[in-house]
Design a protein around this motif. Sequence first.
Motif, mmCIF file in Angstrom:
data_model
loop_
_atom_site.group_PDB
_atom_site.id
_atom_site.type_symbol
_atom_site.label_atom_id
_atom_site.label_comp_id
_atom_site.label_asym_id
_atom_site.label_seq_id
_atom_site.Cartn_x
_atom_site.Cartn_y
_atom_site.Cartn_z
ATOM 1 N N VAL A 95 0.870 -1.182 0.000
ATOM 2 C CA VAL A 95 0.000 0.000 0.000
ATOM 3 C C VAL A 95 0.906 1.232 0.000
ATOM 4 C CG1 VAL A 95 -1.834 1.208 1.247
ATOM 5 C CG2 VAL A 95 -1.776 -1.296 1.233
ATOM 6 N N PRO A 150 -1.358 -0.782 6.797
ATOM 7 C CA PRO A 150 -2.603 -1.260 6.174
ATOM 8 C C PRO A 150 -3.313 -2.264 7.071
ATOM 9 C CG PRO A 150 -0.696 -1.508 4.693
ATOM 10 C CD PRO A 150 -0.159 -1.158 6.037
ATOM 11 N N GLU A 166 -7.377 -2.556 3.457
ATOM 12 C CA GLU A 166 -6.325 -1.840 2.733
ATOM 13 C C GLU A 166 -5.414 -2.828 2.008
ATOM 14 O OE1 GLU A 166 -7.189 -1.214 5.869
ATOM 15 O OE2 GLU A 166 -7.845 0.871 5.879
ATOM 16 N N GLN A 172 -7.320 -4.040 -1.058
ATOM 17 C CA GLN A 172 -7.518 -3.035 -2.116
ATOM 18 C C GLN A 172 -6.237 -2.317 -2.521
ATOM 19 O OE1 GLN A 172 -10.952 -0.502 -1.676
ATOM 20 N NE2 GLN A 172 -11.949 -1.939 -0.302
ATOM 21 N N GLU A 199 -4.935 0.205 -1.010
ATOM 22 C CA GLU A 199 -5.102 1.651 -0.803
ATOM 23 C C GLU A 199 -5.222 1.928 0.697
ATOM 24 O OE1 GLU A 199 -7.894 3.544 -3.450
ATOM 25 O OE2 GLU A 199 -8.355 5.084 -1.960
ATOM 26 N N PRO A 200 -4.618 3.027 1.175
ATOM 27 C CA PRO A 200 -4.719 3.302 2.615
ATOM 28 C C PRO A 200 -6.088 3.856 3.004
ATOM 29 C CG PRO A 200 -3.445 5.031 1.545
ATOM 30 C CD PRO A 200 -3.765 4.008 0.488
ATOM 31 N N VAL A 214 -9.267 2.625 3.840
ATOM 32 C CA VAL A 214 -10.559 2.268 3.239
ATOM 33 C C VAL A 214 -11.405 1.626 4.350
ATOM 34 C CG1 VAL A 214 -9.676 2.043 0.894
ATOM 35 C CG2 VAL A 214 -9.650 0.064 2.385
ATOM 36 N N GLY A 224 -11.673 4.643 6.871
ATOM 37 C CA GLY A 224 -11.432 5.474 5.696
ATOM 38 C C GLY A 224 -12.576 6.455 5.465
ATOM 39 N N ASN A 251 0.987 5.515 4.643
ATOM 40 C CA ASN A 251 1.213 4.863 5.941
ATOM 41 C C ASN A 251 2.704 4.749 6.213
ATOM 42 O OD1 ASN A 251 -1.438 4.234 6.866
ATOM 43 N ND2 ASN A 251 -1.558 2.566 5.379
ATOM 44 N N ARG A 277 0.734 -5.060 5.368
ATOM 45 C CA ARG A 277 -0.114 -5.323 6.529
ATOM 46 C C ARG A 277 0.542 -6.281 7.520
ATOM 47 N NH1 ARG A 277 -5.246 -9.292 7.062
ATOM 48 N NH2 ARG A 277 -5.987 -8.511 9.055
#
Length: 303
Positions: A120, A145, A149, A152, A154-155, A157, A161, A194, A199
Amino acid sequence: MSDATDFDYTLDERQIAMLDAMGIRVFQGEISDQKEPFARMESAQNAIEKVANTIPSKPVVAAPVIPQAAAAPAPTRPQATAITLTPKPEGIERMGWAELAATVKDCKACGLCQSRKNTVFGVGAPPALEGEAPQVDWLIVGEAPGENEDIQGEPFVGQAGKLLDNMLAAMKVSKEEAGKPKGLKRTENVYIANVLKCRPPANRNPSPEEVAMCEPYLVRQIELLKPKLILAMGRFAITTLTGSNEPVGKLRGRVHTAADPRITAPIIVTYHPAYLLRNLPDKAKAWADLVLAMQTMKTIKVL
Ligand code: SF4
């Protein structure tokens, strides 16, 4: 099993009448010695057995034969794909945006690469030129994440998010647009990243070694993004950027400088949106932090 003396031989009037009607005589005299109860019991037992013998017994149904399943093989654990860790890439501090993003995508410098689905890198305003870093006034830095996250890539979410997007939208930082002051929006005028790009399994806290391994990517991102102000959300982001281990509650309400001299933007700290979802009363404090951030930005722009 009960012995004979446990048997309740007493027959009530209705039972006696019923047996009598069936032609079965039951002793009804006074019980005068110890043999009488047994005699009376035997009589009653005989009567009951006679009645029981008139009831046709159920045909015996053979229990179905369940075919034996073939011996199942012992369950085996899915084999984790062995990933060989590689040294942290050289020259992160000289990388451009595109090279940095590609390097993070392939990074196997710490154990978090073993369980991640996606790295991410971050999300934000589009760059002026393809492959270059977007130039933003505002940078939001979170921790690591989570599950969504990771899926996807993306941070911020999911629910946290959504809360962050609402907080950003409430920050009316730009001149009025179509009659309304404009807030921050992740796809337009802010960048979100992040500290950790992968993660941690089961959302555990990242280890100091993992943070140390990943931090150079964030520092280089900040150098290239050139934000005017950084909003650090949550304990790990705050500790990484300010170098302080004090709790968020003690660090809020003032402007901090970064521990790393390559980061020159002032830092405002606040609670992580995921924490705010669990501690609703602290939303008011978070709003006060955002107000401080907006005031600080005004001061920076005037200077
Ligand atoms: S967390 Fe950072 S250092 Fe670790 S593998 Fe992912 S990108 Fe590399």
